[in-house]
Motif scaffolding. Structure first.
Motif, mmCIF file in Angstrom:
data_model
loop_
_atom_site.group_PDB
_atom_site.id
_atom_site.type_symbol
_atom_site.label_atom_id
_atom_site.label_comp_id
_atom_site.label_asym_id
_atom_site.label_seq_id
_atom_site.Cartn_x
_atom_site.Cartn_y
_atom_site.Cartn_z
ATOM 1 N N MET A 262 0.847 -1.182 0.000
ATOM 2 C CA MET A 262 0.000 0.000 0.000
ATOM 3 C C MET A 262 0.888 1.239 0.000
ATOM 4 N N PHE A 263 0.536 2.204 -0.837
ATOM 5 C CA PHE A 263 1.277 3.461 -0.919
ATOM 6 C C PHE A 263 0.336 4.599 -0.541
ATOM 7 N N PHE A 264 0.614 5.266 0.582
ATOM 8 C CA PHE A 264 -0.176 6.411 0.991
ATOM 9 C C PHE A 264 0.519 7.665 0.477
ATOM 10 N N VAL A 265 -0.055 8.249 -0.571
ATOM 11 C CA VAL A 265 0.630 9.308 -1.304
ATOM 12 C C VAL A 265 0.172 10.694 -0.880
ATOM 13 N N CYS A 266 1.070 11.646 -1.001
ATOM 14 C CA CYS A 266 0.757 13.056 -0.783
ATOM 15 C C CYS A 266 0.430 13.685 -2.138
ATOM 16 N N GLY A 267 -0.635 14.455 -2.170
ATOM 17 C CA GLY A 267 -1.087 15.012 -3.436
ATOM 18 C C GLY A 267 -0.062 15.861 -4.134
ATOM 19 N N GLU A 268 0.718 16.659 -3.386
ATOM 20 C CA GLU A 268 1.693 17.531 -4.022
ATOM 21 C C GLU A 268 2.822 16.735 -4.679
ATOM 22 N N MET A 269 3.072 15.522 -4.199
ATOM 23 C CA MET A 269 4.044 14.640 -4.844
ATOM 24 C C MET A 269 3.395 13.885 -5.997
ATOM 25 N N ALA A 270 2.169 13.435 -5.774
ATOM 26 C CA ALA A 270 1.474 12.649 -6.792
ATOM 27 C C ALA A 270 1.176 13.460 -8.039
ATOM 28 N N ALA A 271 0.885 14.745 -7.865
ATOM 29 C CA ALA A 271 0.518 15.585 -9.005
ATOM 30 C C ALA A 271 1.601 15.616 -10.066
ATOM 31 N N ASP A 272 2.862 15.513 -9.648
ATOM 32 C CA ASP A 272 3.982 15.554 -10.586
ATOM 33 C C ASP A 272 4.472 14.172 -10.993
ATOM 34 N N ASN A 273 3.852 13.128 -10.451
ATOM 35 C CA ASN A 273 4.318 11.762 -10.711
ATOM 36 C C ASN A 273 3.149 10.810 -10.925
ATOM 37 N N LYS A 274 2.202 11.226 -11.737
ATOM 38 C CA LYS A 274 1.019 10.407 -11.973
ATOM 39 C C LYS A 274 1.365 9.088 -12.651
ATOM 40 N N ASP A 275 2.475 9.080 -13.393
ATOM 41 C CA ASP A 275 2.887 7.827 -14.033
ATOM 42 C C ASP A 275 3.207 6.761 -12.998
ATOM 43 N N LEU A 276 3.764 7.179 -11.855
ATOM 44 C CA LEU A 276 4.063 6.212 -10.797
ATOM 45 C C LEU A 276 2.795 5.710 -10.135
ATOM 46 N N LEU A 277 1.785 6.569 -10.002
ATOM 47 C CA LEU A 277 0.501 6.116 -9.474
ATOM 48 C C LEU A 277 -0.126 5.090 -10.415
ATOM 49 N N ARG A 278 -0.059 5.350 -11.714
ATOM 50 C CA ARG A 278 -0.600 4.386 -12.682
ATOM 51 C C ARG A 278 0.154 3.061 -12.587
ATOM 52 N N ARG A 279 1.454 3.144 -12.409
ATOM 53 C CA ARG A 279 2.241 1.906 -12.283
ATOM 54 C C ARG A 279 1.838 1.138 -11.034
ATOM 55 N N MET A 280 1.650 1.852 -9.918
ATOM 56 C CA MET A 280 1.212 1.188 -8.692
ATOM 57 C C MET A 280 -0.091 0.439 -8.927
ATOM 58 N N SER A 281 -1.042 1.108 -9.536
ATOM 59 C CA SER A 281 -2.337 0.485 -9.801
ATOM 60 C C SER A 281 -2.204 -0.695 -10.753
ATOM 61 N N ASP A 282 -1.449 -0.516 -11.832
ATOM 62 C CA ASP A 282 -1.291 -1.577 -12.824
ATOM 63 C C ASP A 282 -0.640 -2.817 -12.223
ATOM 64 N N GLU A 283 0.226 -2.634 -11.229
ATOM 65 C CA GLU A 283 0.950 -3.756 -10.646
ATOM 66 C C GLU A 283 0.250 -4.323 -9.409
ATOM 67 N N GLY A 284 -0.969 -3.868 -9.151
ATOM 68 C CA GLY A 284 -1.782 -4.489 -8.109
ATOM 69 C C GLY A 284 -1.644 -3.916 -6.725
ATOM 70 N N HIS A 285 -0.951 -2.789 -6.593
ATOM 71 C CA HIS A 285 -0.804 -2.165 -5.280
ATOM 72 C C HIS A 285 -2.010 -1.276 -4.993
ATOM 73 N N ILE A 286 -2.195 -0.933 -3.723
ATOM 74 C CA ILE A 286 -3.264 -0.028 -3.326
ATOM 75 C C ILE A 286 -2.677 1.363 -3.087
#
Length: 285
Positions: free
Chosen positions: A128-152
């Motif tokens: 599980m990755f609990f992300v901060c929005g200000e970091m996620a906003a610039d790294n949406k590709d990593l969020l997509r990768r997390m989801s694609d690889e089955g992480h929450i």
């Protein structure tokens, strides 16, 4: 000052103020299985804040490693789910055999998150990755990768503030903006949230529930944000390992090279000991 430096500075300044963490709920750890227990209605009386708990030192017995998600559920999607409010976060999980959950806060950070994702993939486990929005906003590709690889992907607010010092409207903004970024990244809103510093209050529980999220804290704190060395982080995880444990680590907010190295060492040890490293399932209907 860049984002991880700012976050580290805030963390150091506030760490003493939120020492309530583990001590505040030493006796309130919850287990959840199947239908995660009766909710508390929003009209109920407030309860004290809650956060992480001490590591469970239960004896470990060998069992087969299985990849299936644990038998816990996140929020039921729909209008009814938004009326359910909890008084404390979940600190533990339970499922088949010796299930454990690894969680990583404050990211994503392109310097460290990809290495953590690679290690998890190499061992075919989910986290599980609990992300901060200000970091996620610039790294949406990593969020997509997390989801694609089955992480929450969970919500860790926008800028990692101390929620107990914010107004209700500010708490909502912190949570809602981060929900929006997560949804923009891969088309789904988060089902879990975690309060920065483990500092919860009733407003956070209520607003999280209104946004369709369940609160999750932790059982074992690696203290990796203090950069104690990879071996020290590894020792804390191995010493605290037990069925139902939720491990707190970080993939951003400072130099997380020690966290990456520690994961490389303790993850195969846990699996070889029979632990099943997995994530809660979410019931979508």
């Amino acid at each position: 000052m860049n984002k991880d430096q700012s976050l580290s500075r805030r963390r150091m300044l506030l760490a003493g103020a939120v020492g309530l963490g583990a001590a505040a709920v030493a006796g309130t750890a919850q287990l959840f299985t199947g239908d995660i227990g009766p909710p508390v209605r929003s009209s109920a009386a407030p309860a004290p804040p809650a956060a992480g708990a001490q590591a469970n030192r239960a004896a470990r017995k060998p069992s087969a490693y299985r990849l299936q998600p644990i038998a816990g559920y996140g929020p039921v999607r729909g209008t009814a789910a938004r009326t359910l409010v909890r008084h404390e976060p979940f600190l533990r999980v339970s499922g088949r055999g010796r299930s454990m959950v690894l969680t990583f806060d404050d990211g994503p950070d392109p310097r460290y998150t990809p290495d953590i994702l690679r290690l998890l993939k190499d061992h075919d486990v989910r986290a599980m990755f609990f992300v901060c929005g200000e970091m996620a906003a610039d790294n949406k590709d990593l969020l997509r990768r997390m989801s694609d690889e089955g992480h929450i992907v969970g919500n860790h607010t926008w800028s990692h503030p101390l929620l107990t010092r914010l107004s209700r409207s500010a708490i909502r903004s912190q949570m809602e903006r981060t929900c929006d970024v997560i949804q923009e990244a891969y088309g789904e809103r988060p089902g879990w949230f975690r309060a920065p510093y483990g500092a919860w209050n009733r407003a956070a529980f209520q607003i999280g529930a209104q946004l369709g999220m369940e609160p999750l804290a932790w059982t074992v704190d690696t203290l990796d944000w203090t950069e104690p060395g990879a071996r020290s982080i590894e020792r804390r995880v191995i010493k605290g390992a037990a069925p139902g444990v939720v491990v707190l680590g970080h993939d951003a907010g400072g130099d997380r090279s020690q966290s990456v190295k520690a994961l490389r060492d303790y993850l195969p040890r846990l699996l070889d000991s029979g632990y099943r490293i997995t994530v809660p399932r979410r019931r979508l209907t």
